[in-house]
Design a protein around this motif. Sequence first.
Motif, PDB file in Angstrom:
ATOM      1  N   GLY A 220      40.501  37.327  30.730  1.00 25.61           N
ATOM      2  CA  GLY A 220      40.702  38.248  31.758  1.00 25.61           C
ATOM      3  C   GLY A 220      39.296  38.035  32.717  1.00 25.61           C
ATOM      4  O   GLY A 220      38.768  36.912  32.763  1.00 25.61           O
ATOM      5  N   ASN A 221      39.506  38.908  33.936  1.00 27.15           N
ATOM      6  CA  ASN A 221      38.685  38.587  35.448  1.00 27.15           C
ATOM      7  C   ASN A 221      36.959  39.627  35.110  1.00 27.15           C
ATOM      8  O   ASN A 221      36.599  38.781  35.938  1.00 27.15           O
ATOM      9  N   ALA A 222      36.936  39.426  33.754  1.00 29.20           N
ATOM     10  CA  ALA A 222      35.588  40.291  33.674  1.00 29.20           C
ATOM     11  C   ALA A 222      35.116  40.521  32.200  1.00 29.20           C
ATOM     12  O   ALA A 222      35.611  40.446  31.187  1.00 29.20           O
ATOM     13  N   GLN A 223      33.628  40.112  32.419  1.00 27.15           N
ATOM     14  CA  GLN A 223      32.777  40.184  31.021  1.00 27.15           C
ATOM     15  C   GLN A 223      31.814  40.850  30.919  1.00 27.15           C
ATOM     16  O   GLN A 223      31.193  41.356  33.078  1.00 27.15           O
ATOM     17  N   SER A 224      31.189  41.577  30.505  1.00 29.09           N
ATOM     18  CA  SER A 224      29.309  41.948  30.525  1.00 29.09           C
ATOM     19  C   SER A 224      29.022  41.958  28.866  1.00 29.09           C
ATOM     20  O   SER A 224      29.642  41.777  27.587  1.00 29.09           O
ATOM     21  N   ASN A 225      26.764  41.749  29.484  1.00 30.10           N
ATOM     22  CA  ASN A 225      26.305  42.037  27.961  1.00 30.10           C
ATOM     23  C   ASN A 225      26.263  42.984  27.427  1.00 30.10           C
ATOM     24  O   ASN A 225      25.775  43.260  25.908  1.00 30.10           O
ATOM     25  N   ASN A 226      26.662  44.141  28.388  1.00 33.54           N
ATOM     26  CA  ASN A 226      26.236  45.412  27.834  1.00 33.54           C
ATOM     27  C   ASN A 226      27.936  46.101  27.879  1.00 33.54           C
ATOM     28  O   ASN A 226      28.736  46.040  28.502  1.00 33.54           O
ATOM     29  N   SER A 227      27.828  46.878  26.217  1.00 27.49           N
ATOM     30  CA  SER A 227      29.262  47.060  26.338  1.00 27.49           C
ATOM     31  C   SER A 227      29.359  48.453  26.656  1.00 27.49           C
ATOM     32  O   SER A 227      30.477  49.130  27.178  1.00 27.49           O
ATOM     33  N   GLU A 228      28.557  49.322  27.410  1.00 26.62           N
ATOM     34  CA  GLU A 228      28.866  50.623  27.994  1.00 26.62           C
ATOM     35  C   GLU A 228      28.988  50.191  29.505  1.00 26.62           C
ATOM     36  O   GLU A 228      30.495  50.946  30.192  1.00 26.62           O
ATOM     37  N   ALA A 229      28.974  49.227  29.780  1.00 22.42           N
ATOM     38  CA  ALA A 229      29.388  48.590  31.085  1.00 22.42           C
ATOM     39  C   ALA A 229      31.413  49.031  31.064  1.00 22.42           C
ATOM     40  O   ALA A 229      31.883  48.432  31.860  1.00 22.42           O
ATOM     41  N   ILE A 230      31.015  47.749  29.676  1.00 28.08           N
ATOM     42  CA  ILE A 230      32.922  47.172  29.454  1.00 28.08           C
ATOM     43  C   ILE A 230      33.776  48.754  29.580  1.00 28.08           C
ATOM     44  O   ILE A 230      34.524  48.622  30.254  1.00 28.08           O
ATOM     45  N   ARG A 231      32.792  49.310  29.047  1.00 26.40           N
ATOM     46  CA  ARG A 231      33.317  51.110  28.977  1.00 26.40           C
ATOM     47  C   ARG A 231      33.791  51.568  30.561  1.00 26.40           C
ATOM     48  O   ARG A 231      35.219  51.673  30.311  1.00 26.40           O
ATOM     49  N   GLU A 232      32.885  51.421  30.683  1.00 23.10           N
ATOM     50  CA  GLU A 232      32.613  51.695  32.795  1.00 23.10           C
ATOM     51  C   GLU A 232      34.006  50.866  33.003  1.00 23.10           C
ATOM     52  O   GLU A 232      35.015  51.539  33.904  1.00 23.10           O
ATOM     53  N   MET A 233      33.826  50.072  33.341  1.00 17.68           N
ATOM     54  CA  MET A 233      35.204  48.971  33.563  1.00 17.68           C
ATOM     55  C   MET A 233      36.505  49.367  33.184  1.00 17.68           C
ATOM     56  O   MET A 233      37.738  49.126  33.406  1.00 17.68           O
ATOM     57  N   VAL A 234      36.721  49.700  32.024  1.00 12.52           N
ATOM     58  CA  VAL A 234      37.459  50.339  31.174  1.00 12.52           C
ATOM     59  C   VAL A 234      38.561  51.918  31.589  1.00 12.52           C
ATOM     60  O   VAL A 234      39.523  52.066  31.927  1.00 12.52           O
ATOM     61  N   LEU A 235      37.219  52.116  32.010  1.00 14.61           N
ATOM     62  CA  LEU A 235      37.809  53.790  32.399  1.00 14.61           C
ATOM     63  C   LEU A 235      38.067  53.534  34.330  1.00 14.61           C
ATOM     64  O   LEU A 235      38.595  54.043  35.090  1.00 14.61           O
ATOM     65  N   GLY A 236      37.988  52.245  34.590  1.00 16.57           N
ATOM     66  CA  GLY A 236      38.098  52.103  35.727  1.00 16.57           C
ATOM     67  C   GLY A 236      39.945  51.487  36.447  1.00 16.57           C
ATOM     68  O   GLY A 236      40.058  51.812  37.539  1.00 16.57           O
ATOM     69  N   GLY A 237      40.143  51.569  35.199  1.00 11.65           N
ATOM     70  CA  GLY A 237      41.413  51.162  34.748  1.00 11.65           C
ATOM     71  C   GLY A 237      41.411  49.257  34.971  1.00 11.65           C
ATOM     72  O   GLY A 237      42.662  48.858  35.339  1.00 11.65           O
ATOM     73  N   LEU A 238      40.199  48.801  35.312  1.00  8.94           N
ATOM     74  CA  LEU A 238      40.256  47.307  34.966  1.00  8.94           C
ATOM     75  C   LEU A 238      40.826  46.111  33.941  1.00  8.94           C
ATOM     76  O   LEU A 238      41.657  45.485  34.382  1.00  8.94           O
ATOM     77  N   GLY A 239      40.912  47.206  32.950  1.00  7.54           N
ATOM     78  CA  GLY A 239      41.551  46.571  31.947  1.00  7.54           C
ATOM     79  C   GLY A 239      41.283  46.768  30.102  1.00  7.54           C
ATOM     80  O   GLY A 239      41.420  47.532  30.421  1.00  7.54           O
ATOM     81  N   ILE A 240      41.618  45.822  29.456  1.00  9.61           N
ATOM     82  CA  ILE A 240      41.561  45.985  28.017  1.00  9.61           C
ATOM     83  C   ILE A 240      40.678  46.197  27.478  1.00  9.61           C
ATOM     84  O   ILE A 240      40.362  44.837  27.704  1.00  9.61           O
ATOM     85  N   ALA A 241      39.900  46.748  26.091  1.00 11.09           N
ATOM     86  CA  ALA A 241      38.950  46.235  25.767  1.00 11.09           C
ATOM     87  C   ALA A 241      38.352  46.367  24.393  1.00 11.09           C
ATOM     88  O   ALA A 241      39.506  47.967  23.962  1.00 11.09           O
ATOM     89  N   LEU A 242      38.529  45.495  23.707  1.00 12.60           N
ATOM     90  CA  LEU A 242      37.890  45.945  22.315  1.00 12.60           C
ATOM     91  C   LEU A 242      37.217  45.963  21.118  1.00 12.60           C
ATOM     92  O   LEU A 242      35.935  44.852  22.207  1.00 12.60           O
ATOM     93  N   SER A 243      35.948  47.615  21.610  1.00 12.18           N
ATOM     94  CA  SER A 243      35.230  47.828  21.631  1.00 12.18           C
ATOM     95  C   SER A 243      35.190  48.856  20.601  1.00 12.18           C
ATOM     96  O   SER A 243      35.730  49.852  19.241  1.00 12.18           O
TER      97      SER A 243
END
Length: 306
Positions: A220-243
Motif C-alpha cells: 500500500g501507499n501508507a503506513q504508520s507506527n500508531n494504530s490510531e493514525a491507521i484508523r484515521e486513514m481507514v475512515l478517510g477512505g484511503l485503504g484497507i487495514a487489519l487492526s
Amino acid sequence: MRNPVDKLNAMAIFVRVVERGSFSAVAREMRTSQPTISKVLKALETELGGKLIARSTRQLSLTDEGQRYYNECRQILAAVDAAEHSFQSGRERIAGHLRIGSSVSFGRLQIAPRLAEFLKRHPGIDIDLQLSDQNQDLVHEGLDVTFRIGELNDSGLIARHIGTTYRVTVAAPDYLKQHGQPRSPEELCGHNCLQFNLLNSQNLWVYESDAQRHEVRIKGNAQSNNSEAIREMVLGGLGIALSPVWLFSEDLKAGRVTAILPDYIAQSLPIHAVSPANRRQSARVKAFVDYMSQALHSAPELRPIR
C-alpha cells in the motif's frame, strides 16, 4: 551517611529522581522540599566521590557512573523489598507509586478509562501512565509493568498472558464502493493495504478458513507506527487495514467502516503484562495486573467478531 538505613533511603531517592526526571516531582511524592531532595543526592555524590546526575536547566541526565550506579541500586532495592516481603509473609499493603507503560492507543482506549475504578478500589495507590508506541525499556524508564501486544522477543522479562487482541479486516464504505470488496485474502493483493509497521509481520497478513492457512504479502501507499493514525486513514477512505477489534468497535457499530472477509479468521495477537526480571512483583503490580486481566476478559471489544 554511614548509617545503612540512610544510605538505602538516599539510594531510593536517587532511583525515584531518575525515574521521574524531576527533583520537585519526587519532593511532592515524599511530601518534602526540593532543596531537601537535592541535599540528599549531593551527600550521596560526596560519599561516592563522583557525580551521578548531570544537571541542566531543562532536564536531568545520568553520568556514565550514575547509570551504572542506578542499575545497581535498582537490584539492591529489589532485594531489600523481597526480603521485607518474605518477612511479612504476605501482609504487604496495596499502596504506593505505580508506573505503567503501554502503547499509545491501547493505553488511551483500554487502560486509562479503567483507572478510576481501580483507584477507587485501591485509594492508597498513585499511578503514572507512560504511553509510547516504541517498546519501552522497563528498567531504564523505571516502569513497574508494561503492556505489550504481540509475540515477545525478550525472554529476560517476567510476562503474564492477560488477554487476546482479536483483529478484523476493515475498510470505509466509500473505499469499497470505489474499489470493490475482496472476497478472499488473496484478493487483497489488488488493494491499497495500510501497514501498522511496529509488528514484525507488518506486511504479512495471515488468515485461517476451514483449517486452511492463508498468508498474503500486502502492499500500500501508507503506513504508520500508531494504530490510531491507521484508523484515521481507514475512515478517510484511503485503504484497507487489519487492526484490533477494540480499535474499530464503535466505528463498526456506527457503520463508519465495514468488516470484510467474514469467512476468514485473522491471526490474533496475545496481550502480556511484562515486568523486569530482577524485581519482585509488588502487591500493587499484582493487583493491577489481576484487575486488567479480569477487565480485558470481560470486555466486549476484546472478543472476536462472529
